[in-house]
Motif scaffolding. Structure first.
Motif, PDB file in Angstrom:
ATOM      1  N   ASP A  12       0.823  -1.214   0.000  1.00  0.00           N
ATOM      2  CA  ASP A  12       0.000   0.000   0.000  1.00  0.00           C
ATOM      3  C   ASP A  12       0.858   1.265   0.000  1.00  0.00           C
ATOM      4  N   PHE A  13       2.062   1.162  -0.534  1.00  0.00           N
ATOM      5  CA  PHE A  13       3.007   2.275  -0.662  1.00  0.00           C
ATOM      6  C   PHE A  13       3.404   2.854   0.696  1.00  0.00           C
ATOM      7  N   LYS A  14       3.585   1.969   1.643  1.00  0.00           N
ATOM      8  CA  LYS A  14       4.124   2.346   2.947  1.00  0.00           C
ATOM      9  C   LYS A  14       5.441   1.612   3.123  1.00  0.00           C
ATOM     10  N   LEU A  15       6.320   2.222   3.914  1.00  0.00           N
ATOM     11  CA  LEU A  15       7.610   1.617   4.217  1.00  0.00           C
ATOM     12  C   LEU A  15       7.693   1.360   5.716  1.00  0.00           C
ATOM     13  N   LEU A  16       8.054   0.155   6.090  1.00  0.00           N
ATOM     14  CA  LEU A  16       8.352  -0.139   7.480  1.00  0.00           C
ATOM     15  C   LEU A  16       9.855   0.039   7.626  1.00  0.00           C
ATOM     16  N   ILE A  17      10.235   1.087   8.353  1.00  0.00           N
ATOM     17  CA  ILE A  17      11.644   1.455   8.488  1.00  0.00           C
ATOM     18  C   ILE A  17      12.089   1.129   9.900  1.00  0.00           C
ATOM     19  N   GLU A  18      13.160   0.345  10.000  1.00  0.00           N
ATOM     20  CA  GLU A  18      13.695  -0.033  11.303  1.00  0.00           C
ATOM     21  C   GLU A  18      15.042   0.658  11.505  1.00  0.00           C
ATOM     22  N   PHE A  19      15.163   1.314  12.648  1.00  0.00           N
ATOM     23  CA  PHE A  19      16.376   2.045  12.987  1.00  0.00           C
ATOM     24  C   PHE A  19      17.160   1.285  14.044  1.00  0.00           C
ATOM     25  N   GLN A  21      18.823   0.725  17.592  1.00  0.00           N
ATOM     26  CA  GLN A  21      18.236   0.889  18.920  1.00  0.00           C
ATOM     27  C   GLN A  21      16.771   0.457  18.967  1.00  0.00           C
ATOM     28  N   GLY A  22      16.298  -0.276  17.934  1.00  0.00           N
ATOM     29  CA  GLY A  22      14.980  -0.881  17.963  1.00  0.00           C
ATOM     30  C   GLY A  22      13.794  -0.021  17.583  1.00  0.00           C
ATOM     31  N   HIS A  23      14.004   1.216  17.182  1.00  0.00           N
ATOM     32  CA  HIS A  23      12.891   2.083  16.795  1.00  0.00           C
ATOM     33  C   HIS A  23      12.386   1.700  15.402  1.00  0.00           C
ATOM     34  N   LYS A  24      11.050   1.786  15.217  1.00  0.00           N
ATOM     35  CA  LYS A  24      10.426   1.480  13.927  1.00  0.00           C
ATOM     36  C   LYS A  24       9.453   2.594  13.566  1.00  0.00           C
ATOM     37  N   VAL A  25       9.343   2.861  12.259  1.00  0.00           N
ATOM     38  CA  VAL A  25       8.415   3.860  11.746  1.00  0.00           C
ATOM     39  C   VAL A  25       7.708   3.252  10.544  1.00  0.00           C
ATOM     40  N   LEU A  26       6.385   3.391  10.500  1.00  0.00           N
ATOM     41  CA  LEU A  26       5.626   3.026   9.306  1.00  0.00           C
ATOM     42  C   LEU A  26       5.394   4.323   8.546  1.00  0.00           C
ATOM     43  N   PHE A  27       6.116   4.498   7.452  1.00  0.00           N
ATOM     44  CA  PHE A  27       6.116   5.740   6.689  1.00  0.00           C
ATOM     45  C   PHE A  27       5.212   5.606   5.471  1.00  0.00           C
ATOM     46  N   ASN A  28       4.129   6.369   5.437  1.00  0.00           N
ATOM     47  CA  ASN A  28       3.165   6.336   4.348  1.00  0.00           C
ATOM     48  C   ASN A  28       3.642   7.254   3.221  1.00  0.00           C
ATOM     49  N   MET A  29       3.914   6.682   2.066  1.00  0.00           N
ATOM     50  CA  MET A  29       4.403   7.468   0.927  1.00  0.00           C
ATOM     51  C   MET A  29       3.334   7.709  -0.126  1.00  0.00           C
ATOM     52  N   GLN A  30       2.070   7.405   0.166  1.00  0.00           N
ATOM     53  CA  GLN A  30       1.009   7.533  -0.824  1.00  0.00           C
ATOM     54  C   GLN A  30       0.903   8.945  -1.398  1.00  0.00           C
ATOM     55  N   ARG A  31       1.003   9.969  -0.576  1.00  0.00           N
ATOM     56  CA  ARG A  31       0.942  11.349  -1.094  1.00  0.00           C
ATOM     57  C   ARG A  31       2.258  11.748  -1.746  1.00  0.00           C
ATOM     58  N   LEU A  32       3.356  11.310  -1.186  1.00  0.00           N
ATOM     59  CA  LEU A  32       4.675  11.702  -1.680  1.00  0.00           C
ATOM     60  C   LEU A  32       4.934  11.182  -3.091  1.00  0.00           C
ATOM     61  N   LEU A  39       7.553  10.381  -8.757  1.00  0.00           N
ATOM     62  CA  LEU A  39       6.528   9.822  -9.640  1.00  0.00           C
ATOM     63  C   LEU A  39       6.799   8.383 -10.073  1.00  0.00           C
ATOM     64  N   ALA A  40       8.038   8.037 -10.327  1.00  0.00           N
ATOM     65  CA  ALA A  40       8.360   6.680 -10.779  1.00  0.00           C
ATOM     66  C   ALA A  40       8.025   5.628  -9.728  1.00  0.00           C
ATOM     67  N   LEU A  41       7.950   6.041  -8.474  1.00  0.00           N
ATOM     68  CA  LEU A  41       7.659   5.093  -7.403  1.00  0.00           C
ATOM     69  C   LEU A  41       6.184   4.729  -7.344  1.00  0.00           C
ATOM     70  N   ASN A  42       5.368   5.352  -8.177  1.00  0.00           N
ATOM     71  CA  ASN A  42       3.955   5.009  -8.265  1.00  0.00           C
ATOM     72  C   ASN A  42       3.774   3.604  -8.851  1.00  0.00           C
ATOM     73  N   ASP A  43       4.816   3.080  -9.456  1.00  0.00           N
ATOM     74  CA  ASP A  43       4.848   1.709  -9.955  1.00  0.00           C
ATOM     75  C   ASP A  43       5.263   0.823  -8.776  1.00  0.00           C
ATOM     76  N   LEU A  44       4.372  -0.051  -8.331  1.00  0.00           N
ATOM     77  CA  LEU A  44       4.615  -0.854  -7.136  1.00  0.00           C
ATOM     78  C   LEU A  44       5.863  -1.722  -7.255  1.00  0.00           C
ATOM     79  N   GLU A  45       6.133  -2.233  -8.444  1.00  0.00           N
ATOM     80  CA  GLU A  45       7.331  -3.051  -8.643  1.00  0.00           C
ATOM     81  C   GLU A  45       8.602  -2.236  -8.381  1.00  0.00           C
TER      82      GLU A  45
END
Length: 85
Positions: A12-19, A21-32, A39-45
């Motif tokens: 769903d065009f989100k990134l699960l980013i792990e840093f 020290q164990g921190h995690k962020v679910l980064f939603n890139m749908q608007r970006l 724009l090229a990242l609109n292609d899921l592949e």
């Protein structure tokens, strides 16, 4: 600045980013991905081919696309600034 140790692209065009020290962020890139540099990242592949480069994420496959502004890259600072909103 935190170091990224793992990134997982979601369907769903989100990134699960792990840093370190164990921190995690679910980064939603749908608007970006609707903006000119990403724009090229609109292609899921293409989106799924995200890689880690030091303290940034980048997409090597997006570089060959005409509609992108190179490089297609997000730093930790870019990510933290975007989730602050």
């Amino acid at each position: 600045m935190c170091k990224i140790i793992k990134v997982t692209a979601q369907d769903d065009f989100k990134l699960l980013i792990e840093f370190e020290q164990g921190h995690k962020v679910l980064f939603n890139m749908q608007r970006l991905i609707k903006t000119l540099p990403f724009l090229a990242l609109n292609d899921l592949e293409c989106f799924r081919k995200v890689e880690i480069e030091d303290k940034a994420l980048y997409w090597p496959e997006a570089g060959g696309r005409k509609q992108t502004i190179l490089p297609v890259r997000l730093t930790v600072d870019n990510i933290l600034f975007a989730i602050r909103d």
